[in-house]
Design a protein around this motif. Structure first.
Motif, PDB file in Angstrom:
ATOM      1  N   ALA A  23       9.830  -3.355 -10.674  1.00 29.04           N
ATOM      2  CA  ALA A  23       9.105  -4.462 -11.312  1.00 29.04           C
ATOM      3  C   ALA A  23       8.627  -5.473 -10.273  1.00 29.04           C
ATOM      4  N   ALA A  24       9.419  -5.693  -9.239  1.00 26.48           N
ATOM      5  CA  ALA A  24       9.076  -6.683  -8.209  1.00 26.48           C
ATOM      6  C   ALA A  24       7.889  -6.250  -7.353  1.00 26.48           C
ATOM      7  N   LEU A  25       7.551  -4.974  -7.363  1.00 25.98           N
ATOM      8  CA  LEU A  25       6.418  -4.505  -6.556  1.00 25.98           C
ATOM      9  C   LEU A  25       5.117  -5.227  -6.919  1.00 25.98           C
ATOM     10  N   LEU A  26       5.008  -5.677  -8.158  1.00 23.06           N
ATOM     11  CA  LEU A  26       3.767  -6.309  -8.610  1.00 23.06           C
ATOM     12  C   LEU A  26       3.769  -7.828  -8.464  1.00 23.06           C
ATOM     13  N   LEU A  45       0.095   0.726  -6.248  1.00 20.26           N
ATOM     14  CA  LEU A  45       1.209  -0.078  -6.770  1.00 20.26           C
ATOM     15  C   LEU A  45       1.256  -0.042  -8.295  1.00 20.26           C
ATOM     16  N   LEU A  46       0.107  -0.210  -8.924  1.00 20.62           N
ATOM     17  CA  LEU A  46       0.064  -0.191 -10.385  1.00 20.62           C
ATOM     18  C   LEU A  46       0.438   1.194 -10.903  1.00 20.62           C
ATOM     19  N   LEU A 147       3.405   0.151   0.576  1.00 25.33           N
ATOM     20  CA  LEU A 147       2.077  -0.254   0.120  1.00 25.33           C
ATOM     21  C   LEU A 147       1.926  -1.777   0.153  1.00 25.33           C
ATOM     22  N   VAL A 148       2.940  -2.490  -0.305  1.00 24.35           N
ATOM     23  CA  VAL A 148       2.907  -3.961  -0.273  1.00 24.35           C
ATOM     24  C   VAL A 148       2.780  -4.443   1.162  1.00 24.35           C
ATOM     25  N   GLU A 149       3.525  -3.847   2.073  1.00 27.69           N
ATOM     26  CA  GLU A 149       3.465  -4.229   3.474  1.00 27.69           C
ATOM     27  C   GLU A 149       2.041  -4.022   4.027  1.00 27.69           C
ATOM     28  N   LYS A 150       1.434  -2.896   3.693  1.00 30.44           N
ATOM     29  CA  LYS A 150       0.070  -2.622   4.155  1.00 30.44           C
ATOM     30  C   LYS A 150      -0.921  -3.635   3.577  1.00 30.44           C
ATOM     31  N   LEU A 151      -0.768  -3.969   2.302  1.00 31.26           N
ATOM     32  CA  LEU A 151      -1.668  -4.930   1.672  1.00 31.26           C
ATOM     33  C   LEU A 151      -1.539  -6.320   2.290  1.00 31.26           C
ATOM     34  N   ARG A 152      -0.309  -6.727   2.544  1.00 31.57           N
ATOM     35  CA  ARG A 152      -0.089  -8.057   3.126  1.00 31.57           C
ATOM     36  C   ARG A 152      -0.573  -8.110   4.568  1.00 31.57           C
ATOM     37  N   ALA A 153      -0.456  -7.015   5.300  1.00 31.95           N
ATOM     38  CA  ALA A 153      -0.936  -6.970   6.678  1.00 31.95           C
ATOM     39  C   ALA A 153      -2.468  -7.030   6.732  1.00 31.95           C
ATOM     40  N   ALA A 154      -3.108  -6.474   5.709  1.00 33.74           N
ATOM     41  CA  ALA A 154      -4.572  -6.472   5.635  1.00 33.74           C
ATOM     42  C   ALA A 154      -5.097  -7.855   5.272  1.00 33.74           C
TER      43      ALA A 154
END
Length: 155
Positions: A23-26, A45-46, A147-154
């Motif tokens: 749940a925290a992934l979103l 992620l979704l 995936l979250v790490e990649k999104l935040r790095a971008a």
């Protein structure tokens, strides 16, 4: 988590930890980030959270509670469980997941750990179902963390 609790309590707590990770992934993710395709598979992620809803429904709602998969309106294949439709949003997918988890807890509470159901021609216990979900959700939470790490790095 109580590391000295009885077996059932520990299984339920471990499963709930992994449910929370999914749940925290979103959290803090916008709609476009949630749908971002960062790997060659259907994994987003979704899609991961939508798949986790599928997993809860397959194992607890269908297998343990005995509701036919058709009545649950869940995909036939695992791959289809990652497919997003226009109506899927961060809020709707998260809500569906949390509802599925709550229903799974209700179903599990009605059974003993030693109760059994058939799976691929062999019996599986509620204990097995809990452990199956712990390992599957942990694996997918790890995918989601990347995936979250990649999104935040971008940025």
């Amino acid at each position: 988590m109580d590391s000295t609790a009885n077996e059932r309590t520990m299984l339920e707590q471990m499963l709930d930890v992994q449910r929370g990770e999914i749940a925290a992934l979103l959290e803090g993710i916008n709609e476009s980030q949630a749908r971002a395709s960062l790997v060659p598979s259907l994994t987003t992620l979704l899609g991961l959270v939508k798949h986790a809803t599928f997993v809860e429904r397959v194992w607890f709602h269908s297998r343990v509670a005995g509701v036919p998969r058709e009545e649950l309106a869940i995909p036939v294949t695992v791959d289809e469980s990652f497919v997003l439709v226009d109506e899927d949003t961060v809020d709707s997918v998260r809500a569906a997941y949390l509802e599925a988890c709550a229903r799974s807890r209700e179903i599990a509470a009605q059974h003993d750990l030693d109760n059994e159901w058939e799976w691929h021609g062999r019996p599986v216990s509620l204990r097995f179902v809990h452990l199956q979900l712990v390992q599957e959700l942990a694996r997918h939470a790890g995918h989601g963390d990347i995936l979250v790490e990649k999104l935040r790095a971008a940025g």
